[in-house]
Write an enzyme that holds these catalytic residues in place. Structure first.
Site, PDB file in Angstrom:
ATOM      1  N   ASP A  11       0.868  -1.144  -0.444  1.00  0.00           N
ATOM      2  CA  ASP A  11      -0.506  -0.240   0.265  1.00  0.00           C
ATOM      3  C   ASP A  11       0.904   1.139  -0.014  1.00  0.00           C
ATOM      4  O   ASP A  11       1.227   1.837   0.908  1.00  0.00           O
ATOM      5  CB  ASP A  11      -0.784   0.232   1.005  1.00  0.00           C
ATOM      6  CG  ASP A  11      -1.399   1.373   1.361  1.00  0.00           C
ATOM      7  OD1 ASP A  11      -2.528   1.874  -0.065  1.00  0.00           O
ATOM      8  OD2 ASP A  11      -2.911   1.368   2.077  1.00  0.00           O
ATOM      9  N   ASP A 106      -2.600   2.259  -6.351  1.00  0.00           N
ATOM     10  CA  ASP A 106      -1.450   2.490  -5.265  1.00  0.00           C
ATOM     11  C   ASP A 106      -2.090   1.352  -4.164  1.00  0.00           C
ATOM     12  O   ASP A 106      -0.873   1.140  -3.616  1.00  0.00           O
ATOM     13  CB  ASP A 106      -2.293   3.852  -4.285  1.00  0.00           C
ATOM     14  CG  ASP A 106      -2.891   4.122  -3.948  1.00  0.00           C
ATOM     15  OD1 ASP A 106      -3.809   2.717  -4.251  1.00  0.00           O
ATOM     16  OD2 ASP A 106      -3.047   5.127  -3.167  1.00  0.00           O
ATOM     17  N   GLU A 107      -1.600   0.134  -5.170  1.00  0.00           N
ATOM     18  CA  GLU A 107      -1.870  -1.211  -4.146  1.00  0.00           C
ATOM     19  C   GLU A 107      -1.797  -2.466  -4.818  1.00  0.00           C
ATOM     20  O   GLU A 107      -2.989  -2.157  -5.883  1.00  0.00           O
ATOM     21  CB  GLU A 107      -3.943  -1.009  -3.112  1.00  0.00           C
ATOM     22  CG  GLU A 107      -4.121  -2.310  -1.823  1.00  0.00           C
ATOM     23  CD  GLU A 107      -5.100  -2.091  -1.479  1.00  0.00           C
ATOM     24  OE1 GLU A 107      -5.879  -2.332  -0.693  1.00  0.00           O
ATOM     25  OE2 GLU A 107      -5.512  -1.111  -2.345  1.00  0.00           O
TER      26      GLU A 107
END
Length: 449
Positions: A11, A106-107
């Site tokens: 993350d 973003d993950e």
């Protein structure tokens, strides 16, 4: 669950804001809020400096402005810059394993067991996580990420959230419940505000409290599918596989009610809450959608859906909610509803500006990021020349070089001329229709070889 901690969850920390601070050296170490800059805008990401004042994702931009001090930078987003950085990170993850499942820009999840030659002991996966974090920071110009590694997707994601920012948490086999049970029940996926409120009413505040409830209790409380899922997660039971490059076709949320509902006001509030969750997930995943769908299950278990396709794709929770409310009014609530769901399909990557557009056209998006700039001008309709500029936008001037838009108003545009590899640069105010000023691609943060 697996016998070894072999699922990794990454993350990236305050991702949009971190990219802005990387590319804009004058903003490093200062509060930055990225999102809609208009009067009806919503925060997409707040930097950790802004979070210290209470700014957070999904909050209205107006509320974030009230909480944050003067000098906070409120920026529209630059999707091309975020996508470019995300692609670099996902490439590093694919070097670890062919099984990488991006959940958003973003993950992502990584199945380390599918990679070649990995030591999956506690020491081995710790070394993998440490090396990965260092490589990400080097490859992205300083963007950091938090890593969790566990025996399941659930525990890997829980781990990545336990020590942010820039953390690394390994959850060894056999310790899952020790880690999970003290946490607030809201840490579990699928426990949104409505479910959390119902759980709190029956004394469930932690995951341990949830684990103490019987399957029958949870099915009665949350419905068969949702209740069964909560029962399993509270016991750390999660056998979901990492699916490479899964492409989302829709984003949805639904609620099963304890009793059949007919009141349009009550149902409308449920729609608003679900639309808020759907909009938040769309923004986090960098998608917009064109078709809003309402799912209804009546008192007699008949299920139907109603859909409306919008003129433009959206991730605006208010528009999703208002559309779903109209669909509910058309469908009616005769006999009562036992389940309601709101979804958005027809997904696509949003065009730059979809999420971050200037929404309240009566007020110029003037940014006050430090004392060099004049105070905001009074709200008035922007001139046609001004409308092409938005705060945070990458630009280039024929004489002054590359920079970014700081603000606009009164027929002028204020630009700070700097980039990721420069020192904080000078600020210049130019005519909004200056022919020497043009939009530009995002700057390259990498040192030339």
């Amino acid at each position: 669950m697996r016998r070894e901690a072999s699922i990794l969850h990454l993350d990236l920390d305050a991702f949009f804001a971190a990219v802005e601070q990387r590319d804009k050296p004058s903003l490093r170490g200062r509060p930055v809020v990225v999102g809609g800059v208009g009067g009806r805008g919503v925060v997409a990401t707040a930097s950790y400096e802004a979070r210290a004042y209470g700014a957070r994702s999904a909050m209205s931009t107006a509320e974030a402005r009230r909480r944050c001090p003067a000098g906070t930078a409120f920026l529209g987003g630059r999707f091309a810059a975020y996508r470019r950085t995300s692609d670099v990170v996902m490439g590093l993850l694919r070097e670890l394993s062919p099984l990488v499942e991006p959940a958003s820009l973003d993950e992502a999840y990584v199945d380390l067991a599918a990679g070649e030659g990995h030591d999956l002991s506690a020491e081995g996966v710790t070394a993998i996580g440490t090396s990965l974090k260092q490589r990400i920071a080097e490859a992205t110009g300083g963007v950091t990420g938090s890593v969790g590694i566990g025996t399941s997707k659930l525990m890997a994601k829980i781990g990545s959230d336990l020590d942010k920012p820039n953390g690394l948490v390994i959850v060894p086999p056999g310790t899952e419940l020790d880690v999970l049970h003290p946490l607030p029940v809201t840490r579990l996926g699928g426990v949104g505000p409505a479910t959390a409120e119902r759980l709190h009413q029956v004394g469930v505040k932690t995951v341990a409290d949830l684990a103490a409830k019987s399957l029958t209790d949870l099915v009665t409380l949350a419905g068969r599918a949702h209740g069964s899922g909560l029962y399993a997660l509270a016991r750390a039971e999660d056998d979901r596989a990492v699916v490479a490059d899964r492409e989302a076709k829709s984003v949805s949320a639904e609620e099963t009610f304890e009793r059949d509902l007919t009141d349009l006001d009550v149902l409308g509030r449920e729609i608003d809450a679900m639309a808020g969750r759907v909009g938040g997930r769309l923004r986090a995943s960098a998608f917009t959608g064109r078709t809003v769908t309402l799912k209804l299950r009546r008192y007699d278990f008949t299920t139907l859906t109603r859909s409306q396709t919008l003129a433009q794709p959206t991730d605006d929770a208010r528009l999703i909610a208002s559309t779903a409310r109209r669909l509910l009014a058309d469908a009616g609530t005769a006999g009562g509803l036992r389940l309601l769901g709101v979804g958005v399909s027809g997904l696509s990557i949003y065009a730059q500006g979809d999420l971050f557009a200037q929404e309240d056209e009566g007020a110029p998006a003037v940014l006050t990021a430090d004392a060099e700039l004049p105070a905001p001008v009074e709200a008035q309709p922007p001139s046609p020349a001004e409308t092409r500029w938005w705060p945070g936008q990458d630009v280039r001037h024929d004489e002054l070089g590359p920079g970014w838009v700081w603000g606009r108003g009164l027929g002028r545009v204020t630009v700070r001329f700097e980039g990721p590899l420069t020192a904080p640069g000078p600020v210049r105010t130019l005519a909004a229709d200056d022919p020497a000023l043009q939009p530009a691609d995002p700057p390259d943060w990498r040192m030339p070889e």
